[in-house]
Design an enzyme around this catalytic site. Structure first.
Site, PDB file in Angstrom:
ATOM      1  N   ASP A 476       0.833  -1.204   0.000  1.00  0.00           N
ATOM      2  CA  ASP A 476       0.000   0.000   0.000  1.00  0.00           C
ATOM      3  C   ASP A 476       0.869   1.255   0.000  1.00  0.00           C
ATOM      4  O   ASP A 476       2.065   1.211   0.340  1.00  0.00           O
ATOM      5  CB  ASP A 476      -0.890  -0.053   1.255  1.00  0.00           C
ATOM      6  CG  ASP A 476      -2.173   0.748   1.119  1.00  0.00           C
ATOM      7  OD1 ASP A 476      -2.311   1.499   0.142  1.00  0.00           O
ATOM      8  OD2 ASP A 476      -3.030   0.622   2.016  1.00  0.00           O
ATOM      9  N   ASP A 546     -10.750   2.187  -3.177  1.00  0.00           N
ATOM     10  CA  ASP A 546     -11.306   1.916  -1.847  1.00  0.00           C
ATOM     11  C   ASP A 546     -12.824   1.944  -1.879  1.00  0.00           C
ATOM     12  O   ASP A 546     -13.471   1.683  -0.860  1.00  0.00           O
ATOM     13  CB  ASP A 546     -10.794   2.945  -0.835  1.00  0.00           C
ATOM     14  CG  ASP A 546      -9.438   2.541  -0.288  1.00  0.00           C
ATOM     15  OD1 ASP A 546      -9.024   1.387  -0.533  1.00  0.00           O
ATOM     16  OD2 ASP A 546      -8.787   3.362   0.370  1.00  0.00           O
TER      17      ASP A 546
HETATM   18  C1  DGJ Z   1      -5.781   1.980   1.872  1.00  0.00           C
HETATM   19  C2  DGJ Z   1      -6.174   0.760   1.108  1.00  0.00           C
HETATM   20  O1  DGJ Z   1      -6.673   1.094  -0.137  1.00  0.00           O
HETATM   21  C3  DGJ Z   1      -7.178  -0.040   1.927  1.00  0.00           C
HETATM   22  O2  DGJ Z   1      -7.627  -1.134   1.194  1.00  0.00           O
HETATM   23  C4  DGJ Z   1      -6.551  -0.434   3.222  1.00  0.00           C
HETATM   24  O3  DGJ Z   1      -5.510  -1.334   2.982  1.00  0.00           O
HETATM   25  C5  DGJ Z   1      -6.054   0.785   3.964  1.00  0.00           C
HETATM   26  N1  DGJ Z   1      -5.210   1.607   3.154  1.00  0.00           N
HETATM   27  C6  DGJ Z   1      -5.304   0.397   5.201  1.00  0.00           C
HETATM   28  O4  DGJ Z   1      -4.746   1.464   5.830  1.00  0.00           O
END
Ligand code: DGJ
Length: 739
Positions: A476, A546
């Protein structure tokens, strides 16, 4: 595929099966001009298109005013300072502080291969040819090597540029774009992708106007907001017809793509790193490799362009062994628990998920250091044994014992101000000494231009991966770069930080996949802020957004699939009301939409309604039945919800055209309307097909209302009717099979 130089006419011709790209040279001085790019043509001598014999050119008769020539000639690689005001690709400052360049042809080379680009992701493949054209400014000793590559099985054209300092003093590269080409504007629209967090890659289409228009990111990542891609589509171009030129940047940091329309209705298209936050010192004898741009030309509209990119990326960009393998259906605990979990909770999810046929548990953010919310501990990559009691290996073994694989989340590029790592190394964060850097999500960015920091990150990530049977990593990256300052770089190299950062990320991911060749890597950046071809070189899938809402996802996935194969789009079924938008959609529809990507779950399977829980095994069957068709098939967009605001429809067709899957989502039900007529695409007109409908209640296929076999020709010309469905947000899968 062929590349040839015709000496008499001073013309280079690059052919793919359906396209030609022609470059011409003027007489002394030898400027390199862009002659033609488009549908494949027989002839090579098209230099008349350069219009050098008509006003305002006629350079031989017009020594009084060379300026008009410089500002009008279709330059293959325009430079700064000598009168080309249409946007240049190269700007270099000399030690004397001047920024004037004049590049002329020196030599060329044709290779029967595609060379690698040093330190950068790029397409690769065996059956390839490459043309290298060397240009030089003799006064300041700067050379530009223009590189053009084609593969035997693709209509794409790859371009990149290498700048070489042949002089005895340093020069500073202030702008090095990777590609530029000029063409007449015969009436084009500019197609781009724009968005925001949780709303990435929506399609935008506008007529090209006079002056500059384009898009960029100076956020240190390719970004949620804009995408390093643009297309020029003829006004009449749609999914099936019309000319479309695509320009896509294989890079994950700052970029700038533009179209400029001049007073003669000529267009200049450029793409590259851009000048903001970029200044690269090139010592005498050094070179600089600019990243690759992938150009496509399609005479079959946007759909034709999509399929060229999809095939190219599946065959020549993604290296993962998982590309051709069915990915394990994963369940990720992020939306299920956020930071509130322990080993018991994870195991409970794994147990229940395993009973449903889910194949892998991914432990997301919050398992390390003292992290219980997003304010702390990034950089402290040590398992928090207060949460994961008994340690990671014990948990992973227990998950494995349930018949599930195990995956883990990292955010390796970051450092929390509240972390042991920051307390030990405050100078490891990107920041300007003496200034308090701006925080994003309460965190700073590690200065990955520095080897010792990359080594630390790699050592910590590997220590975790070596400690248990971990088969998947979600990598990430949750903030943009600001306060550009490196404690390590000298003053005259601070402008290199953004690009060096991206090179550092690439180097780290390269190390990771080399050390763990069987690892399934999924990139992610606050959802889809770094969904780009650069990252695809390292990971076969990227978390798309997300936003897991099935309806918003229709638009995100349509924009993403405009260039990326469906096999790359991370897509999960999540719980409702949806956490991003609060919308409630049927569980089955969430499944149909996620099927267009990698397919997985992002929910607490121990707590969702019983009816939803009971549907998961059927969705798992659906995935196993159709996934290969989705991942490896040809993609056809039939209708777009973002355009019609009522329904969405797309197909994937097996390469041999023996079967296809049609997904239909009725977003808004309408009263008092006829059934929708859909014309299928991509089938073999001569084959005969039967249509079956997938029933999610039984997990089996049933006869559709159209019972008779029909020819591909009929299905594509006359079309089919979509059975009426009652209610909003309803979906349907039709399996079209050759009989
Ligand atoms: C952003 C990601 O897109 C989410 O899926 C998740 O992993 C969060 N970060 C965790 O902080």
């Amino acid at each position: 595929m062929s590349i040839a130089y015709f000496q008499k006419e001073k013309v280079f011709k690059i052919d793919t099966e359906h396209t030609s790209y022609i470059i011409g040279l003027t007489d002394k001085p030898a400027y390199v001009g862009h002659v033609y790019y488009g549908a494949r043509v027989e002839d090579h001598d098209l230099s008349y298109l350069l219009r050098t014999s008509e006003m305002p050119f006629v350079p031989s008769q017009n020594n009084r005013d060379k300026l008009l020539f410089m500002d009008t000639y279709p330059m293959e690689y325009p430079v700064h300072g000598t009168g080309d005001f249409r946007g240049d690709a190269l700007k270099v400052r000399t030690e004397g502080g001047h920024e004037v360049l004049d590049l002329h042809f020196v030599s060329y080379e044709i290779l029967n291969e595609k060379p690698k680009l040093k330190g950068l992701p790029a397409t690769f493949g065996k059956e390839a040819q490459t043309l290298k054209i060397l240009l030089e400014d003799k006064i300041c000793g700067v050379q530009a090597e223009l590189c053009y590559s084609v593969f035997a099985d693709s209509d794409a054209l790859m371009r990149s540029v290498r700048i070489i300092n042949k002089s005895k003093t340093p020069v500073w590269l202030e702008r090095v774009l990777s590609a530029s080409f000029d063409m007449d504007d015969t009436g084009f629209d500019l197609v781009t992708l724009h968005g925001a967090w949780a709303r990435e890659r929506h399609i935008s289409r506008n007529p090209v106007n006079y002056g500059f228009q384009g898009l960029s990111s100076y956020r240190g990542e390719s970004s949620h907001q804009h995408h390093p891609f643009l297309a020029l589509a003829e006004k009449c171009a749609d999914q099936t017809k019309g000319e479309v030129y695509g320009v896509h940047f294989v890079y994950s940091g700052n970029f700038c793509g533009s179209v400029y329309k001049n007073q003669f209705d000529q267009l200049r298209v450029t793409m590259g790193i851009g000048e903001e936050n970029f200044c690269w010192k090139l010592e005498a004898g050094e070179d600089f490799q600019a990243p690759e741009v992938v150009l496509t030309y399609s005479a079959e509209g946007l759909g034709g362009m999509s399929r060229i990119y999809h095939d190219l990326y599946r065959q020549h960009l993604i290296r993962s062994p998982y590309l051709k393998k069915k990915r394990p259906i994963l369940i990720n605990n992020w939306e299920a628990t956020y930071f509130d979990f322990d080993e018991k909770k994870l195991l409970a999810i794994a147990k229940e998920a395993s009973k449903c046929g889910i194949e892998m548990l991914v432990m997301d953010d919050g398992w390390f250091g003292s992290r219980n919310d997003d304010t702390t501990a990034l950089g402290d990559w040590f398992v928090n044994e207060k949460k994961i009691r008994g340690g990671l290996k014990k948990l992973v073994d227990a998950v494995n014992a349930e018949g599930m694989k195990f995956g883990i989340w990292f955010e390796p590029e970051m450092i929390s101000p509240d972390s042991d790592l920051y307390r030990a190394h405050p100078d490891w964060a990107i920041a300007v000494p003496g200034r308090t850097a701006v925080k994003g999500r309460d965190q700073y960015v590690l200065d990955l231009s520095r080897k010792e920091i990359r080594d630390y990150v790699f050592e910590r990530v590997s220590a975790i991966l070596d400690s248990a049977n971990i088969e998947y990593v979600k990598w990430d990256m949750n903030r943009q770069l600001t306060d550009l300052g490196s404690y390590d770089l000298p003053a005259d190299r601070q402008g290199e930080l953004s690009h060096r950062y991206v090179l550092g990320v690439y180097e780290l991911q390269e190390r990771l996949i080399r050390r763990y060749p069987k690892l399934l890597l999924e990139n992610c950046s606050g959802g889809g802020a770094r969904f780009d071809p650069g990252m695809l070189y390292y990971s076969p899938q990227i978390w798309c957004s997300d936003d897991t809402d099935a309806i918003e996802r229709l638009m995100i996935q349509e924009g993403t699939a405009l260039i990326y194969p469906l096999s790359t789009m991370g897509a999960h079924v999540s719980d409702c009301p949806n956490h991003a938008v609060g919308r409630v959609t049927p569980f089955e529809t969430r499944g149909y939409v996620a099927l267009a990507g990698t397919f997985g779950y992002e929910l607490d399977v121990t707590r969702i309604p019983a009816a939803d829980r009971a549907m998961i095994p059927k969705q798992v069957e659906m995935y196993h039945k159709y996934h290969n068709l989705v991942a490896d098939g040809d993609y056809y967009r039939i209708a777009s919800y973002s355009e019609n605001h009522i329904y969405d429809c797309y197909m994937t067709v097996k390469k041999d055209k023996s079967e296809a899957l049609l997904t239909y989502i009725q977003v808004m039900a309408q009263p008092q309307v006829h059934t929708k007529k859909i014309r299928l695409q991509g089938l073999d007109p001569e084959k005969r097909y039967k249509i079956k409908r997938f029933n999610i209640e039984t997990g089996k296929e049933e006869p559709y209302s159209i019972k008779q076999a029909l020819s591909g020709d009929t299905l594509m010309r006359a079309g089919i009717l979509i059975d009426k469905t009652w209610g909003d947000f309803k979906g349907m899968l039709l399996h079209i099979v050759e009989v």
